[in-house]
Design a protein around this motif. Structure first.
Motif, PDB file in Angstrom:
ATOM      1  N   SER A 146       1.799  -2.701  14.588  1.00 43.58           N
ATOM      2  CA  SER A 146       3.008  -3.309  14.025  1.00 43.58           C
ATOM      3  C   SER A 146       2.675  -4.641  13.375  1.00 43.58           C
ATOM      4  O   SER A 146       3.233  -4.981  12.313  1.00 43.58           O
ATOM      5  N   ALA A 147       1.755  -5.409  13.979  1.00 45.97           N
ATOM      6  CA  ALA A 147       1.341  -6.669  13.375  1.00 45.97           C
ATOM      7  C   ALA A 147       0.606  -6.436  12.059  1.00 45.97           C
ATOM      8  O   ALA A 147       0.800  -7.167  11.078  1.00 45.97           O
ATOM      9  N   VAL A 148      -0.236  -5.408  12.014  1.00 52.62           N
ATOM     10  CA  VAL A 148      -0.940  -5.076  10.766  1.00 52.62           C
ATOM     11  C   VAL A 148       0.061  -4.643   9.704  1.00 52.62           C
ATOM     12  O   VAL A 148      -0.026  -5.035   8.533  1.00 52.62           O
ATOM     13  N   ALA A 149       1.043  -3.812  10.094  1.00 50.77           N
ATOM     14  CA  ALA A 149       2.043  -3.341   9.135  1.00 50.77           C
ATOM     15  C   ALA A 149       2.862  -4.494   8.576  1.00 50.77           C
ATOM     16  O   ALA A 149       3.278  -4.463   7.404  1.00 50.77           O
ATOM     17  N   ALA A 150       3.114  -5.513   9.387  1.00 50.52           N
ATOM     18  CA  ALA A 150       3.899  -6.655   8.904  1.00 50.52           C
ATOM     19  C   ALA A 150       3.166  -7.422   7.814  1.00 50.52           C
ATOM     20  O   ALA A 150       3.811  -8.068   6.977  1.00 50.52           O
ATOM     21  N   ARG A 151       1.842  -7.356   7.783  1.00 52.33           N
ATOM     22  CA  ARG A 151       1.073  -8.051   6.751  1.00 52.33           C
ATOM     23  C   ARG A 151       0.863  -7.200   5.506  1.00 52.33           C
ATOM     24  O   ARG A 151       0.309  -7.682   4.521  1.00 52.33           O
ATOM     25  N   CYS A 152       1.268  -5.942   5.534  1.00 52.21           N
ATOM     26  CA  CYS A 152       1.107  -5.061   4.368  1.00 52.21           C
ATOM     27  C   CYS A 152       2.112  -5.459   3.278  1.00 52.21           C
ATOM     28  O   CYS A 152       3.202  -5.957   3.567  1.00 52.21           O
ATOM     29  N   THR A 153       1.739  -5.225   2.042  1.00 48.87           N
ATOM     30  CA  THR A 153       2.591  -5.619   0.920  1.00 48.87           C
ATOM     31  C   THR A 153       3.748  -4.662   0.678  1.00 48.87           C
ATOM     32  O   THR A 153       4.603  -4.937  -0.155  1.00 48.87           O
ATOM     33  N   VAL A 154       3.777  -3.520   1.354  1.00 50.88           N
ATOM     34  CA  VAL A 154       4.882  -2.571   1.231  1.00 50.88           C
ATOM     35  C   VAL A 154       5.458  -2.338   2.622  1.00 50.88           C
ATOM     36  O   VAL A 154       4.772  -2.525   3.635  1.00 50.88           O
ATOM     37  N   PRO A 155       6.724  -1.941   2.706  1.00 55.39           N
ATOM     38  CA  PRO A 155       7.310  -1.658   4.017  1.00 55.39           C
ATOM     39  C   PRO A 155       6.586  -0.489   4.705  1.00 55.39           C
ATOM     40  O   PRO A 155       6.333   0.557   4.100  1.00 55.39           O
ATOM     41  N   VAL A 156       6.250  -0.670   5.960  1.00 49.20           N
ATOM     42  CA  VAL A 156       5.518   0.335   6.724  1.00 49.20           C
ATOM     43  C   VAL A 156       6.283   0.646   7.998  1.00 49.20           C
ATOM     44  O   VAL A 156       6.661  -0.265   8.749  1.00 49.20           O
ATOM     45  N   LYS A 157       6.527   1.923   8.248  1.00 50.66           N
ATOM     46  CA  LYS A 157       7.147   2.372   9.487  1.00 50.66           C
ATOM     47  C   LYS A 157       6.047   2.825  10.444  1.00 50.66           C
ATOM     48  O   LYS A 157       5.233   3.673  10.105  1.00 50.66           O
ATOM     49  N   VAL A 158       6.032   2.251  11.628  1.00 54.12           N
ATOM     50  CA  VAL A 158       4.989   2.543  12.614  1.00 54.12           C
ATOM     51  C   VAL A 158       5.602   3.313  13.775  1.00 54.12           C
ATOM     52  O   VAL A 158       6.641   2.911  14.321  1.00 54.12           O
ATOM     53  N   SER A 159       4.957   4.437  14.128  1.00 52.24           N
ATOM     54  CA  SER A 159       5.403   5.247  15.265  1.00 52.24           C
ATOM     55  C   SER A 159       4.190   5.574  16.119  1.00 52.24           C
ATOM     56  O   SER A 159       3.270   6.268  15.667  1.00 52.24           O
ATOM     57  N   VAL A 160       4.179   5.062  17.339  1.00 46.25           N
ATOM     58  CA  VAL A 160       3.080   5.307  18.279  1.00 46.25           C
ATOM     59  C   VAL A 160       3.654   6.014  19.496  1.00 46.25           C
ATOM     60  O   VAL A 160       4.518   5.463  20.191  1.00 46.25           O
ATOM     61  N   ASP A 161       3.197   7.239  19.744  1.00 47.85           N
ATOM     62  CA  ASP A 161       3.690   8.034  20.871  1.00 47.85           C
ATOM     63  C   ASP A 161       2.483   8.455  21.712  1.00 47.85           C
ATOM     64  O   ASP A 161       1.882   9.501  21.491  1.00 47.85           O
ATOM     65  N   LEU A 162       2.139   7.603  22.661  1.00 49.46           N
ATOM     66  CA  LEU A 162       0.973   7.869  23.513  1.00 49.46           C
ATOM     67  C   LEU A 162       1.401   7.779  24.973  1.00 49.46           C
ATOM     68  O   LEU A 162       2.103   6.851  25.370  1.00 49.46           O
ATOM     69  N   PRO A 163       0.962   8.734  25.796  1.00 52.73           N
ATOM     70  CA  PRO A 163       1.327   8.682  27.219  1.00 52.73           C
ATOM     71  C   PRO A 163       0.615   7.562  27.968  1.00 52.73           C
ATOM     72  O   PRO A 163       1.084   7.114  29.017  1.00 52.73           O
ATOM     73  N   ALA A 164      -0.521   7.140  27.454  1.00 54.62           N
ATOM     74  CA  ALA A 164      -1.294   6.067  28.082  1.00 54.62           C
ATOM     75  C   ALA A 164      -2.203   5.479  27.020  1.00 54.62           C
ATOM     76  O   ALA A 164      -2.318   6.004  25.905  1.00 54.62           O
ATOM     77  N   ARG A 165      -2.850   4.381  27.351  1.00 48.85           N
ATOM     78  CA  ARG A 165      -3.780   3.763  26.412  1.00 48.85           C
ATOM     79  C   ARG A 165      -5.133   4.455  26.492  1.00 48.85           C
ATOM     80  O   ARG A 165      -5.634   4.732  27.598  1.00 48.85           O
TER      81      ARG A 165
END
Length: 394
Positions: free
Chosen positions: A273-292
């Motif tokens: 999400s932090a990387v997407a905030a620095r992108c020059t275009v709007p980026v939708k981030v979806s992370v679906d992980l049961p664990a790291r």
């Protein structure tokens, strides 16, 4: 008055040029089958002599070393037979991986004695003698007497030869082939690590280090003017304070490029999400992980998505992008989409996609680019899922 003209008769067609009755591949196979006899005699004698000497003298100090040397030579004979089969039969057989280098004489001896590739090469030398006699005799008789059916006879004998080469001279199993692939991938990992170290050194030298040197010089001048011209010294200290802030920001950026703190503390969702905030275009981030996942896999996933979003900013001419991360069985799946102009390729374009594919391939990953001209671009990456180890105390 009209004159009738008669067209002269057409000349008979020229005869086609003379050609050999058989294709050149057939003659290569004939050459291979005729050469089987001398090669088989040499291989049989080598196998018998080396094994007989090694086993017969095994009760002495020289027996096992002689057997190990014979097995090492058998590897070389197997290599020459694979080369002959590739050249004359067109059969593609992968070369086995090299034996691992173990310390000391006894490590080398044990590695040679248990080498399955060498033992199968010796077996190949044994069984080839009767086969070499058979193929030489049948091929020679067919060449002299049964030449109308020679191509069919040669084709059948060559097919059996190909099967024998694949069965006895190919890498022992899937694990052996995997070892060879990993040896190749290890070079990619080493080159990538060296390039990253050079980048970090360059960034430190040209960025924060140069700024800190200028800061030290400015503070030295301010110290000299502190008594003579306090106002000028205060201005120089104020300027140095600004330089300190810039140096700290550059160090933070450099640390983020090595391994961002947010990834360590909060995982992929917050880091991406932090990387997407620095992108020059709007980026939708979806992370679906049961664990790291494991730290190494998590870091590779982060830098892969980060570089792909940089490509979106620089090259895609997109209006929106999306990042999805999920787990599918024992694989970590990454997908980056954008609605840009497309045309991204692994073999060019200056986007670094080939480098990403090599990095993922080095850790048993997969990298797929679907980017038709005009867009959209969908890039999918797979990484092996490894569970995260226990958290170490700070």
């Amino acid at each position: 008055m009209s004159h009738d003209t008669q067209t002269p008769p057409a000349a008979p067609p020229a005869r086609p040029p003379a050609r050999f009755a058989y294709h050149r591949h057939t003659w290569k196979e004939i050459g291979h089958l005729l050469a089987n006899l001398p090669c088989a005699i040499a291989g049989f004698l080598y196998a018998v002599v080396t094994i007989a000497l090694g086993v017969g003298l095994a009760v002495t100090a020289v027996g096992l070393p002689l057997l190990a040397l014979g097995l090492a030579g058998a590897r070389g004979m197997g290599r020459s037979e694979r080369a002959r089969a590739r050249r004359l039969l067109g059969v593609q057989v992968d070369e086995p991986s090299r034996l691992p280098h173990r310390g000391g004489f006894f490590g080398w001896l044990w590695a040679q004695l248990k080498d399955p590739v060498a033992w199968r090469s010796q077996l190949y030398g044994f069984v080839r003698l009767p086969w070499g006699v058979l193929t030489f005799t049948v091929t020679l008789v067919s060449l002299l007497v049964l030449w109308p059916v020679l191509p069919f006879v040669v084709r059948g004998l060559a097919a059996a030869d190909r099967g024998m080469v694949r069965g006895l001279l190919s890498p022992s199993d899937e694990l052996e082939r995997r070892i060879a692939e990993l040896e190749s991938d290890r070079g990619v990992v080493v080159d990538t690590a060296a390039a990253d170290l050079r980048r970090i050194e360059r960034d430190l030298h040209d960025g924060a280090q140069a700024r800190l040197v200028a800061l030290a010089m400015g503070l030295g001048l301010a110290k000299e003017k502190l008594l003579d011209d306090p106002r000028a010294a205060a201005a120089m200290v104020d300027e140095a304070h600004g330089e300190v802030k810039l140096a700290l920001q550059e160090l933070r950026d450099l640390a983020r490029g090595i391994h961002p703190a947010v990834l360590t503390d909060r995982g992929l969702d917050a880091a991406l999400s932090a990387v997407a905030a620095r992108c020059t275009v709007p980026v939708k981030v979806s992370v679906d992980l049961p664990a790291r996942p494991a730290e190494a896999i998590e870091g590779i996933a982060y830098f892969t998505v980060s570089e792909l979003l940089q490509n979106v900013s620089k090259h895609a001419r997109a209006h929106a992008a999306a990042v999805e991360v999920w787990r599918e069985e024992e694989r970590l799946m990454l997908q980056v989409r954008d609605d840009g102009s497309g045309g991204a390729r692994l073999d060019g374009g200056g986007t670094g996609l080939a480098g990403l594919a090599e990095r993922l391939g080095a850790v048993d990953g997969v990298f797929v680019v679907d980017s038709p001209e005009g867009g959209p671009t969908v890039i999918t990456a797979e990484l092996p899922w490894r569970d995260r180890g226990p958290v170490r105390a700070a």
